[in-house]
Every structure is written in C-alpha cells, then in structure tokens.
Design an enzyme around this catalytic site. Structure first.
Site, PDB file in Angstrom:
ATOM      1  CG  ASP A   1      52.174  68.201  50.500  1.00 22.05           C
ATOM      2  OD1 ASP A   1      51.643  69.282  50.192  1.00 22.05           O
ATOM      3  OD2 ASP A   1      51.523  67.139  50.686  1.00 22.05           O
TER       4      ASP A   1
ATOM      5  CD  GLU B   1      48.411  69.439  51.952  1.00 20.02           C
ATOM      6  OE1 GLU B   1      47.925  70.576  52.027  1.00 20.02           O
ATOM      7  OE2 GLU B   1      48.391  68.761  50.912  1.00 20.02           O
TER       8      GLU B   1
HETATM    9  N1  LIG Z   1      42.584  69.987  59.104  1.00 18.87           N
HETATM   10  C1  LIG Z   1      43.021  70.812  58.184  1.00 18.87           C
HETATM   11  N2  LIG Z   1      43.047  70.444  56.892  1.00 18.87           N
HETATM   12  C2  LIG Z   1      43.526  71.269  55.963  1.00 18.87           C
HETATM   13  C3  LIG Z   1      44.032  72.554  56.318  1.00 18.87           C
HETATM   14  N3  LIG Z   1      44.477  73.161  55.190  1.00 18.87           N
HETATM   15  C4  LIG Z   1      44.250  72.286  54.157  1.00 18.87           C
HETATM   16  N4  LIG Z   1      43.689  71.152  54.628  1.00 18.87           N
HETATM   17  C5  LIG Z   1      43.274  69.975  53.872  1.00 18.87           C
HETATM   18  O1  LIG Z   1      44.438  69.265  53.432  1.00 18.87           O
HETATM   19  C6  LIG Z   1      43.997  68.404  52.374  1.00 18.87           C
HETATM   20  C7  LIG Z   1      45.088  68.292  51.344  1.00 18.87           C
HETATM   21  O2  LIG Z   1      44.726  67.276  50.470  1.00 18.87           O
HETATM   22  P1  LIG Z   1      45.424  66.963  49.093  1.00 18.87           P
HETATM   23  O3  LIG Z   1      45.932  68.246  48.471  1.00 18.87           O
HETATM   24  O4  LIG Z   1      44.496  66.122  48.276  1.00 18.87           O
HETATM   25  O5  LIG Z   1      46.703  66.165  49.476  1.00 18.87           O
HETATM   26  P2  LIG Z   1      46.958  64.821  50.280  1.00 18.87           P
HETATM   27  O6  LIG Z   1      45.712  64.151  50.705  1.00 18.87           O
HETATM   28  O7  LIG Z   1      47.877  65.160  51.401  1.00 18.87           O
HETATM   29  O8  LIG Z   1      47.673  63.953  49.217  1.00 18.87           O
HETATM   30  P3  LIG Z   1      49.191  63.941  48.787  1.00 18.87           P
HETATM   31  O9  LIG Z   1      49.681  65.323  48.926  1.00 18.87           O
HETATM   32  O10 LIG Z   1      49.208  63.492  47.398  1.00 18.87           O
HETATM   33  O11 LIG Z   1      49.912  63.052  49.730  1.00 18.87           O
HETATM   34  C8  LIG Z   1      42.720  69.004  51.838  1.00 18.87           C
HETATM   35  O12 LIG Z   1      41.647  68.111  52.132  1.00 18.87           O
HETATM   36  C9  LIG Z   1      42.526  70.288  52.609  1.00 18.87           C
HETATM   37  O13 LIG Z   1      41.171  70.556  52.908  1.00 18.87           O
HETATM   38  C10 LIG Z   1      43.972  72.913  57.700  1.00 18.87           C
HETATM   39  O14 LIG Z   1      44.374  74.007  58.107  1.00 18.87           O
HETATM   40  N5  LIG Z   1      43.473  72.041  58.579  1.00 18.87           N
END
Ligand SMILES: Nc1nc2c(ncn2[C@@H]2O[C@H](COP(=O)(O)OP(=O)(O)OP(=O)(O)O)[C@@H](O)[C@H]2O)c(=O)[nH]1
Length: 613
Positions: A490, A533
């Site tokens: 992740d 992600e």
């Molecule tokens: N640009 C982009 N963002 C995405 C995509 N899929 C998911 N996201 C974003 O990825 C973010 C994941 O955030 P969180 O689940 O809070 O996790 P994080 O900020 O990585 O925090 P930790 O996992 O605790 O390190 C969210 O804001 C989603 O909107 C994508 O295909 N493209």
C-alpha cells in the site's frame, strides 16, 4: 500376414471358429487389413446361423470403428441388435454389440445415446456374470464421464474395473484400464501420474500382443512430452511413428503424428513454419479419410491454431467456420467450444475489432469458469487418494500370495528395465488428439491475460485476475505441497500526494509504482493492482524467508527510485505485509490475502515504509 492370404470359403458355420481365430490375429497385426478382409464377406453373413451372424456383425462393426467409419459401425450394430432380439436367451454378444454401438455414437458426438448403450451392455454382462465384459462396460462408461468432465464418476468406475481386472490377470483389459486412467489424469492436470499409467498400459498391451493398442499408448505418452515443450524429442518420436504406418494401419494415429510434427516444427527453438505447414497438409489428408467427429473437430482446431501462429488470420476464421456447425449440433465437451471462442476473440483483437473481441472473450471466460467449476478438482483429489492407496493394498495382497516378495520385486525390476529399453528403442509417440484441447486451453488462458485482465491505469494485472491467479497458485500449493507467498503493498500517505499535487500526479505515482513493482518481480511472480493505491504480488513456489527478501527489495526500489524527483518533493514510500501459505491457518487464497492485509496494517501502525511478516 495379408488378408489376401485367407481362404475365401472360410465363412461357414462349420469353419466359423477358425474364421474368428484368423480375424483376431489379423486385427492384432493390422486393423486395416482386418477391415478389408471382413468387407469381402459382408454379403455372405446372411447364410450363417443367428449366433454366428451376430458375432460376424460385431467384428464388422468393430473394424469399421477402427477405421473411423462410425456411421457404418453404428448401422451394422443396429442391424445386429435388432437380430439379437430374436434370441431365446440373452447372449454376451448382445452386450458386446451395445459397447460397439456405444463407441460408434460416442465418436459421432452422441454422448447420451452412448451412455445408454454402455449401460445396456453392462446390465447384460452383469446378468450373465461375465467379468471381462462387466469391466469393459465400466471402462466405456468411465471414458464418457471424463469426456463430459465428470472426473469423480470416471475415477470410481475405472477403479471398479481395475478391481475386476487385477484378479483376472487379463493383460489386454489392464492395458485398456491404465490407458484410460492415463487420459483421465491428464484431464486432471496430473501429468506425471498420466505418464506412469500410459507406460503401464503400454507394457500390458505389449504382453497381450496388442500391437495397435501398444502404439496407441505410446501416442498418449506423446502429449505428455509436448506439454513439457520437448519438441525435438516429439519430432524424433513422431517420425518413428509415421515410418510404422503400415504396421499401425490407423488414420487417427497418422493424422495426429503429422499434426504433432507440424506443431513441433513450428514451436521448436529454430522454428520452421514451412515444414510445419507441409506436415499440416499431410495430416489433413489423413483426417479427411475418417468421418470421426473427434478427428474433424480436433483437426480443425489444431489447424486453426497453427494458422493463427502463422498469422494467417483469414484462413483461421475460414477453418473455424467449418467446425462451428459441428459444435452446435452435437454435445461435444466444452473444451472445443472454448478453443474456438479464444481463437476468434484473439483474431478480432489482432484485427482491432475490439467490440467483437470483447464480446467473445466474455463468453470464453464464462464457459471457462463453468468448466472449471463443473470439474470439481478438489472432490476428485480426495477420491484419487483413496483409490490409489486401495490399489496399493490390492497389489500388496496379490504379491503376498505369490512366492516371496523379494523375488517378485527383483523380477519386476528386471522386467521394468527391459521395458524401459523397449520404450527407449521405440521412443515413438504421437499426440493424443483430445489432449490437444486441454493443452490449448492452458495456452489460451495465458494469452488472454493481455486482452482483458489488465488494469487500465497502470498496465499491470487487475484485481479479478489477481484473485483468479491466487486461487490457482493456492490450489497448486495445497495439491503439490509447495510454498506460495503473497505481498500486500500500500502506498504511504497517498491521500496527501493527491491533495498536494492533484489527482493527475497521483495517477502517475500509481503507474510508476506499478512499473517498478512489475520490474522488480521474477518472471514466475505476478504483480498487480488490487484497487486504489493497493497492490499485490503473488509469489508461487516461494517460502516466507525468500518472500521477506523480495518485499524488502521492492520497498527499497520504490523508495529509492529517482523518478520521484520529477513528480513530487521527497520520495514515495510503501508499506508491505508478507504472508506465506500455512494450510492449518489458510483454507483458501482469500484467507492468505487477508493475513497479508493484517500484516500490512501492522506495518502502517508501526510507522510505515516497512515490511511486516
Ligand atoms: N489519483 C488517484 N487516487 C486514488 C486512486 N484510487 C484511490 N485513490 C485515492 O487514494 C487515497 C487513499 O487514501 P487513504 O486510504 O486515506 O490512505 P493514505 O493516504 O495512503 O494513508 P496510509 O495508507 O495510511 O498511508 C484516497 O484519497 C483515494 O481517493 C486513483 O486511481 N488515482
């Protein structure tokens, strides 16, 4: 011996016994000559008594079948079965005629009708307590069951047949059962076991003096080699086979030997498509001589694949259009249809007709899943274990009854050594035609990965494919007791990246992580996007220690990559959870992924940018 050497006045009731002996001999040495010989007497049969006439018709129908003339075989068997109704008491020849008819219609693709014939024959054999014919009926039924993907039933009836044949010490019968078990195991992806059964059947047929059947077993061994891509060996062996054409006298074996040569010449290291095409043409000549449904379908599919490999797409579509009506009319097993769907969708893809390709590909997957589910490999696995240990017990009991175990073992090993030498000397095999279907399915699935199961943003495999693959690797790990590990990955603080630099940059970060991930993996591993992600790496044949090292290498490659400088301030980091299959804890691939997920969250909680296991 030639059929012309036979005396013409042999077909009388008085000389009938002698006639049958001669025919048996001729059938064993050359089935084509036996067929030609019997043809001469077809009209004279009317003069025989009903009993003898029935026996004559059975031989005639059998030889028609051996020459792949199934329609004629069926007609003769029908005529004889009608005649058999006049008999005052049931005769074993009625059971045999039912089997002959069943075999003919099976090869014409009429599976339900074949099952009815086999069951009728079996009933008669049981009422007469004729052990050999009971076993034969069971063998026939078992084969129909694996052709229709009912592997568990198939295994049960073959083992029933084996339990009858072992005490009878009938080498021919044992040859048939082991040969069928070989094919069944091939269908169950148990290549080594299949090979062992083919070898056994070859040995028994040799001992029984059944030349043609022994060659057939060798032909079945071939598919095993081809599956392992030993093309040079396959060429050597197929050439041996085609040199023995006269002795074998069977068009199906010839058609598949030339088809085997065509494939091997195309796929070997220094590919020779011209030679492949020539062999394909010869194979076509042989297969067009028979009316066998199996040959027609199998040949057509093989031809289509070869032409596809040669990029002759229009010819492929032309060939497939000839096979498709056969598949609609008859209840052939789904494997053939799957191959047609795969080929057509691949061609439409090559021709950039994406909508058509997508549509066919969906059908392909639907049918593929149905096929896999209906096969129910796990249930069969339990049965298999039971029967194999039962057979081991039976064999031991038999050995105990004879002299001392020690001497027998010694003799056995000498015998095996001798047989191995014979096999090496022959080293002759041809491709098992039905087996090609299976081989093609595996290849088909590999290729379609690129067509459909890719994540649109990052280009690595998507969630659906990851789940499919993890199921498959888990099944393999469980079945063969080999290790399998999963990495759950992740991106750290990804929300912050999105919020600071915008979604476009976020997307680029995900794409780069995927590229680095895929590049860090070994060729046997699979790296894909699980969603958002989150990424997953599937590491077959990998224990925990090795998986930890791979995870650490991946974490470092991502974190220390130069690419980030062009995108954001600082570096991108990932957290990774590592889990290895433990059959006491994990019941399926889903459990394994969940374990890795829990460890991933441990890594996040412990401060991110690290590996937990
Ligand atoms: N640009 C982009 N963002 C995405 C995509 N899929 C998911 N996201 C974003 O990825 C973010 C994941 O955030 P969180 O689940 O809070 O996790 P994080 O900020 O990585 O925090 P930790 O996992 O605790 O390190 C969210 O804001 C989603 O909107 C994508 O295909 N493209």
């Amino acid at each position: 011996m030639s059929y012309k050497a036979f005396a013409v006045d042999l077909l009388t009731d008085e000389g009938f016994e002698q006639f049958v002996q001669q025919i048996d001999k001729l059938k064993d040495s050359n089935s084509k000559e036996a067929y030609l010989f019997l043809q001469q007497y077809a009209d004279k049969a009317e003069e025989l008594s009903v009993d003898n006439r029935l026996v004559f018709y059975r031989y005639l129908a059998d030889t028609y079948s051996e020459q792949a003339q199934y329609q004629q075989s069926k007609e003769i068997a029908d005529k004889a079965l009608l005649l058999a109704k006049n008999l005052s008491s049931p005769s074993i020849v009625s059971a045999e005629l039912n089997y002959t008819r069943g075999f003919a219609v099976e090869n014409l693709g009429e599976f339900d009708s074949a099952i009815t014939n086999y069951q009728n024959g079996l009933e008669i054999a049981e009422s007469l307590n004729d052990k050999k014919n009971i076993a034969t009926g069971l063998i026939n039924l078992g084969a129909i069951y694996y052709l229709t993907q009912k592997f568990d039933r198939s295994l049960i009836v073959f083992n029933q047949a084996l339990n009858i044949a072992i005490p009878l010490k009938d080498n021919e019968l044992l040859g048939y059962i082991y040969s069928e078990l070989g094919i069944l195991y091939e269908y169950m992806y148990e290549e080594e076991k299949a090979m062992a059964f083919y070898l056994k059947s070859y040995e028994y047929f040799q001992q029984a003096g059944k030349n043609f059947n022994a060659y057939n077993s060798l032909r079945n061994i071939a598919i095993n080699h081809v599956r392992h891509r030993r093309y040079e060996e396959a060429i050597k062996i197929n050439k041996e086979i085609v040199e023995h054409e006269k002795e074998i006298g069977n068009i199906e074996i010839m058609a598949s030997a030339y088809m085997g040569l065509a494939w091997s010449y195309l796929k070997k290291k220094e590919s020779n498509p011209e030679a492949a095409y020539e062999y394909l043409k010869i194979s076509e000549q042989y297969s067009s001589q028979g009316e066998q449904y199996k040959i027609e379908v199998s040949f057509g599919i093989n031809k289509a694949y070869l032409l596809y490999e040669m990029k002759k797409y229009n010819e492929v579509l032309e060939t497939l259009s000839l096979i498709e009506p056969l598949l609609q009319d008859k209840k052939m097993h789904k494997a053939a249809i799957i191959n047609v769907l795969f080929l057509k969708s691949s061609i439409y893809y090559e021709q950039e007709q994406y909508e058509k390709a997508y549509h066919l590909q969906n059908e392909y997957f639907k049918l593929g899943t149905e096929l896999r589910e209906s096969s129910n490999y796990e249930a069969v696995e339990d049965l298999r274990m039971r029967y194999e240990s039962e057979q081991a017990d039976i064999k031991k009991q038999l050995l105990d009854q004879q002299q001392s175990l020690q001497t027998i073992r010694l003799k056995e090993s000498e015998y095996q050594e001798e047989n191995r030498n014979i096999i090496l000397a022959f080293s002759a095999i041809v491709v098992l035609i039905i087996g090609w279907f299976l081989l093609r399915i595996i290849r088909g699935q590999q290729r379609l990965v690129f067509l459909s199961q890719t994540d649109g943003l990052t280009g690595v495999v998507n969630r659906r494919r990851l789940i499919e693959l993890s199921d498959f690797f888990f099944y393999q790990a469980k079945k063969a007791k080999i290790e399998f590990s999963v990495l759950m990955i992740d991106v750290d603080d990804f929300k912050l990246i999105n919020d600071t630099y915008g979604h476009k940059v976020g997307d680029k970060v995900l794409t780069k992580v995927a590229q680095i991930g895929a590049a860090t993996m070994r060729s046997t591993d699979e790296f894909g996007r699980f969603g958002g992600e989150e990424f997953i790496a599937l590491l077959p044949e990998t224990g925990l220690e090795q998986a930890k090292n791979i995870a650490e290498r991946l974490r470092k490659s991502i974190n220390e990559h130069e690419i980030w400088r062009n995108l954001i301030k600082g570096n991108v980091a990932v957290s990774i959870g590592v889990s290895c299959v433990d059959l006491d804890v994990h019941k399926n691939a889903d459990d394994l992924i969940k374990s890795a997920d829990i460890l991933l969250y441990k890594a996040k909680n412990q401060g991110k940018n690290q590996v937990c296991y």
